[in-house]
Scaffold this active site. Structure first.
Site, PDB file in Angstrom:
ATOM      1  N   TYR A  62       3.196  27.276 -35.213  1.00  0.00           N
ATOM      2  CA  TYR A  62       3.354  26.546 -36.480  1.00  0.00           C
ATOM      3  C   TYR A  62       4.429  27.207 -37.334  1.00  0.00           C
ATOM      4  O   TYR A  62       5.477  26.661 -37.551  1.00  0.00           O
ATOM      5  CB  TYR A  62       2.024  26.471 -37.226  1.00  0.00           C
ATOM      6  CG  TYR A  62       2.091  25.588 -38.442  1.00  0.00           C
ATOM      7  CD1 TYR A  62       2.072  24.202 -38.313  1.00  0.00           C
ATOM      8  CD2 TYR A  62       2.197  26.122 -39.719  1.00  0.00           C
ATOM      9  CE1 TYR A  62       2.152  23.369 -39.429  1.00  0.00           C
ATOM     10  CE2 TYR A  62       2.276  25.300 -40.841  1.00  0.00           C
ATOM     11  CZ  TYR A  62       2.254  23.930 -40.690  1.00  0.00           C
ATOM     12  OH  TYR A  62       2.342  23.115 -41.802  1.00  0.00           O
ATOM     13  N   SER A 102       3.731  18.721 -37.157  1.00  0.00           N
ATOM     14  CA  SER A 102       4.160  18.768 -38.550  1.00  0.00           C
ATOM     15  C   SER A 102       5.273  19.808 -38.703  1.00  0.00           C
ATOM     16  O   SER A 102       6.327  19.666 -38.093  1.00  0.00           O
ATOM     17  CB  SER A 102       2.960  19.055 -39.457  1.00  0.00           C
ATOM     18  OG  SER A 102       3.259  18.769 -40.806  1.00  0.00           O
ATOM     19  N   ASP A 110       1.842   7.421 -41.053  1.00  0.00           N
ATOM     20  CA  ASP A 110       1.960   8.797 -41.521  1.00  0.00           C
ATOM     21  C   ASP A 110       2.775   8.808 -42.817  1.00  0.00           C
ATOM     22  O   ASP A 110       3.986   8.606 -42.799  1.00  0.00           O
ATOM     23  CB  ASP A 110       2.642   9.673 -40.465  1.00  0.00           C
ATOM     24  CG  ASP A 110       2.594  11.158 -40.812  1.00  0.00           C
ATOM     25  OD1 ASP A 110       2.292  11.486 -41.977  1.00  0.00           O
ATOM     26  OD2 ASP A 110       2.844  11.982 -39.916  1.00  0.00           O
ATOM     27  N   HIS A 159      -1.148  11.176 -40.340  1.00  0.00           N
ATOM     28  CA  HIS A 159      -0.679  12.519 -40.007  1.00  0.00           C
ATOM     29  C   HIS A 159      -1.666  13.266 -39.119  1.00  0.00           C
ATOM     30  O   HIS A 159      -1.340  14.313 -38.574  1.00  0.00           O
ATOM     31  CB  HIS A 159      -0.420  13.299 -41.290  1.00  0.00           C
ATOM     32  CG  HIS A 159       0.451  14.492 -41.117  1.00  0.00           C
ATOM     33  ND1 HIS A 159       1.736  14.423 -40.604  1.00  0.00           N
ATOM     34  CD2 HIS A 159       0.238  15.809 -41.375  1.00  0.00           C
ATOM     35  CE1 HIS A 159       2.270  15.630 -40.573  1.00  0.00           C
ATOM     36  NE2 HIS A 159       1.390  16.487 -41.022  1.00  0.00           N
TER      37      HIS A 159
END
Length: 719
Positions: free
Chosen positions: A491, A571, A655, A690
């Site tokens: 991430y 993301s 999203d 999302h």
């Protein structure tokens, strides 16, 4: 009382001199013909002539038209892309086998920890494959009853429930409803005794908590509804409202955020447990907040500033009358707890209560005590403190992993927490506040034998010499000969920490002989604010270098090889995968960027994206920042003639956090420029956002496709 900061990232993420799309005669029309590339039939994607100018440099944006999520042309493109993608996925011989096994893995009773409200015990439960969890309750020895079943909100399970908040005496419940995964929500209030709705639903609520003032009303947050598309139009000024029960939403009073001086992108309200104070957290970005307090016991009292700038993160966790307990990273990158009198709450009056340590702190409360959960190399260590700041005990956790919970009301004698790691399904424990004794409350019923697997933590060296931790999980006894299918996950942003957690989805991968590796790269919060800052703005390349070094480590140590390595992230993690695959396309075989931030020059022009500038900076900020961002922006670094890894971009058509045009435009660039034999697909989930609230059925389909695509492109013939 911990301030609820519902930021657009968990959370996780206007151009000058730009020209608009034109319909000139030399613009290419959409072609009805299809181009066949390496057994995949791609739709022809037209190119426009939009050019933006940044500090004297022209940047073409040929797929700008795909940003219009309201156009029939974009809808047709989505349909055509999904046709191509699913035609390819249907050729994978073990796709259905993966789906059937994942269904079995997920088909077990899942029950959350209980909590008390208004004389009832509530808990969430999923019988197995229900699309949404059901809220149950019981009183005393009575059998539990269904209290709220979100599966009945819609036929396809795409309407979900979140943001549950009970009034002070538990007689009323306000909850939020999301349709199709959108961040725009409704708030519904019901009488908990009759289960009947008591008033018309509040609408157009976004990034909001719900905090009651007694039983009379509650505070919530939202934006003015944007002009144009509610899924992609910019939302910039967040406001806190007070809703008096039984009145029209039109009469709701703006409490904070209605002036230019109070303009912030994210604003949240919280009321202390005793109802004495209203707390307002106001942020212009996803990191750092101002903090204000208002004495509700005094009529017409003003807000008093606790912290007047956004250079730190500070929240009130509890109070005893005028004594406030705050958690802060002001002059304490790993966080500490301080106390202060509410009448003079400025930082110069703070007194250390639980001092900063070498490890990152998160705090919870229950049973009139505090629980300090420290991350030690991303692993939980929990200590219990009394209200005098004295250590009561260190909690004896059941193993090496993540402990979450230790929350409850002041008068509770028993609390609950969960424990898990990458190979161990979550177990719920009860905890006696007085004695410190933990007991197993509920074990997982999943059909998975964790004893067959190994999970180990290693440390590797990044490009600049930084030591980075990574946890690698695999079936015990595998040969380190480079042949193991491996997914590297990361991430690297927004101060978010990746701590060990079990997932039936990852269990499916492990069962197939796969290795699952999670790298705790910079940009995250595993080592505090300094670790986060080391992966932001003009240090963002550190994040990509850390991930690249993790991949090299896995290959050097023979866990896997280039042909058997996949990178996955969602993301901000989608940006991570997109940046690494364009910088090092030779590094790995499969790329899985999900709901990614991929157009770094324009991310801040959509929804609440401008709030991500703390991590990214913006293309308008300066020439230096523009050049730095453009150098790694995935969309702007796809080059013709390069062989990119087999790629499946995934997104949702609803999203409104990271708008799907990021993924649309990136996929179009890849399809136009891919030189090798690897497929470049985009899988667009309809009526999905999302990620939050996605029904179980869609989750199963998605990961069966994702793992099938990955294994197939690694050369795995059969399972």
């Amino acid at each position: 009382m911990l301030l609820k900061r519902t930021l657009a990232c968990a959370v996780l993420l206007a151009l000058s001199g730009c020209s608009e799309p034109t319909n000139t005669s030399d613009q290419k029309e959409v072609k009805s013909s299809m181009n066949q590339v390496n057994s995949v039939v791609y739709p022809e994607t037209k190119k426009g002539d939009v050019v933006d100018t940044y500090f004297g440099e022209n940047v073409a944006d040929p797929y700008r038209w795909l940003e219009d999520d309201m156009s029939a042309e974009t809808a047709d493109w989505v349909k055509a892309q999904n046709t191509a993608t699913f035609s390819y996925l249907e050729q994978i011989p073990y796709r259905n086998k993966l789906k059937e096994r994942l269904e079995k893995l997920m088909n077990y009773e899942k029950i959350g920890a209980p909590f008390e409200e208004g004389g009832y015990t509530y808990f969430y439960k999923n019988d197995g494959l229900q699309n949404q969890y059901v809220l149950y309750r019981s009183k005393g020895d009575e059998a539990p009853e269904v209290f709220l079943d979100p599966n009945k909100f819609s036929d396809d399970g795409t309407t979900s429930m979140s943001g549950l908040s009970f009034s002070k005496d538990g007689s009323l419940l306000a909850y939020q409803v999301s349709e199709g995964g959108s961040d725009w929500r409704e708030i519904i209030v019901i009488d908990t005794h009759t289960k009947e709705q008591v008033e018309q639903a509040l609408v157009d609520v976004k990034f909001s908590g719900i905090d009651w003032l007694g039983n009379e009303g509650f505070y919530y947050s939202s934006y003015d509804k944007p002009k144009g598309s509610e899924l992609s139009a910019k939302t910039d000024q967040h406001k806190v409202y007070y809703h008096a029960l039984g009145t029209s939403q039109d009469d709701d009073r703006v409490v904070f955020g209605d002036s230019e001086a109070q303009k912030h992108r994210y604003v949240g309200a919280d009321v202390t447990d005793d109802g004495k104070y209203l707390l307002i957290s106001a942020s212009v970005s996803t990191s750092g907040n101002k903090l204000f307090i208002k004495d509700l016991s005094k009529e017409n009292s003003d807000f008093v500033t606790v912290v007047g700038n956004s250079d730190s993160d500070t929240s009130v966790i509890d109070n005893d009358g005028e004594k406030l307990y705050l958690v802060t990273n002001l002059n304490a990158p790993n966080k500490k707890v301080v106390t202060v009198n509410a009448n003079n709450p400025a930082p110069e009056n703070w007194v250390d209560f639980i001092s900063e340590t070498d490890n990152v702190l998160s705090l919870s409360k229950g049973g009139d005590t505090f629980f300090a959960n420290y991350m030690v190399d991303a692993i939980s260590h929990v200590k219990q403190y009394n209200k005098q700041g004295e250590l009561i005990r260190e909690i004896n956790l059941p193993g090496v992993g993540s402990a979450r919970g230790f929350r409850g009301k002041k008068d509770q004698s028993t609390l609950f927490y969960s424990f898990t790691n990458y190979k161990t399904p979550g177990t719920t424990f009860s905890f006696d506040v007085s004695s410190g004794e933990s007991k197993v409350y509920r074990e997982s019923a999943i059909d998975f034998n964790s004893n067959d697997y190994t999970s180990e933590q290693v440390f590797y060296t990044s490009k600049d010499g930084t030591k980075v931790p990574m946890i690698i999980t695999y079936k015990t006894g595998i040969k380190l000969d480079g042949s193991n299918p491996t997914i590297l996950y990361g991430y690297g942003g927004f101060n978010a920490s990746l701590t060990p957690s079990f997932s039936p989805i990852n269990a499916l991968w492990l069962e197939q002989g796969g290795v699952y590796a999670v790298a705790n790269i910079r940009g995250g919060g595993e080592y505090g604010k300094d670790w986060h800052n080391a992966g932001t703005k003009m240090q963002k390349q550190n994040v990509f270098d850390d991930f690249i070094a993790a991949a090299e480590y896995l290959k050097d140590k023979k866990y896997t090889s280039k042909k058997r390595l996949a990178l996955r992230g969602g993301s901000n993690g989608g940006l991570l995968v997109g940046a690494v695959m364009t910088q090092r396309p030779d590094l790995f075989q499969v790329a899985l960027p999900a709901v990614g931030v991929l157009d770094m020059l324009r991310y801040h022009t959509f929804t609440a994206g401008a709030g991500w500038a703390y991590d990214y900076g913006t293309s308008e900020q300066s020439k230096e920042m523009f050049e730095y961002i453009k150098a790694y922006s995935p969309l702007h670094n796809v080059k013709a003639g390069v062989e990119y890894p087999a790629t499946m971009v995934t997104t949702g058509d609803h999203d409104d956090r990271v708008v799907p045009s990021h993924s649309f435009k990136f996929a179009a660039e890849l399809q136009a420029k891919q030189a090798g034999n690897n497929p470049t697909l985009i899988r667009i989930e309809t009526n999905a956002g999302h990620g939050a609230g996605t029904p179980t059925s869609k989750v199963i389909d998605l990961y069966a496709d994702m793992f099938g695509f990955t294994l197939y492109n690694m050369g795995v013939k059969e399972l």
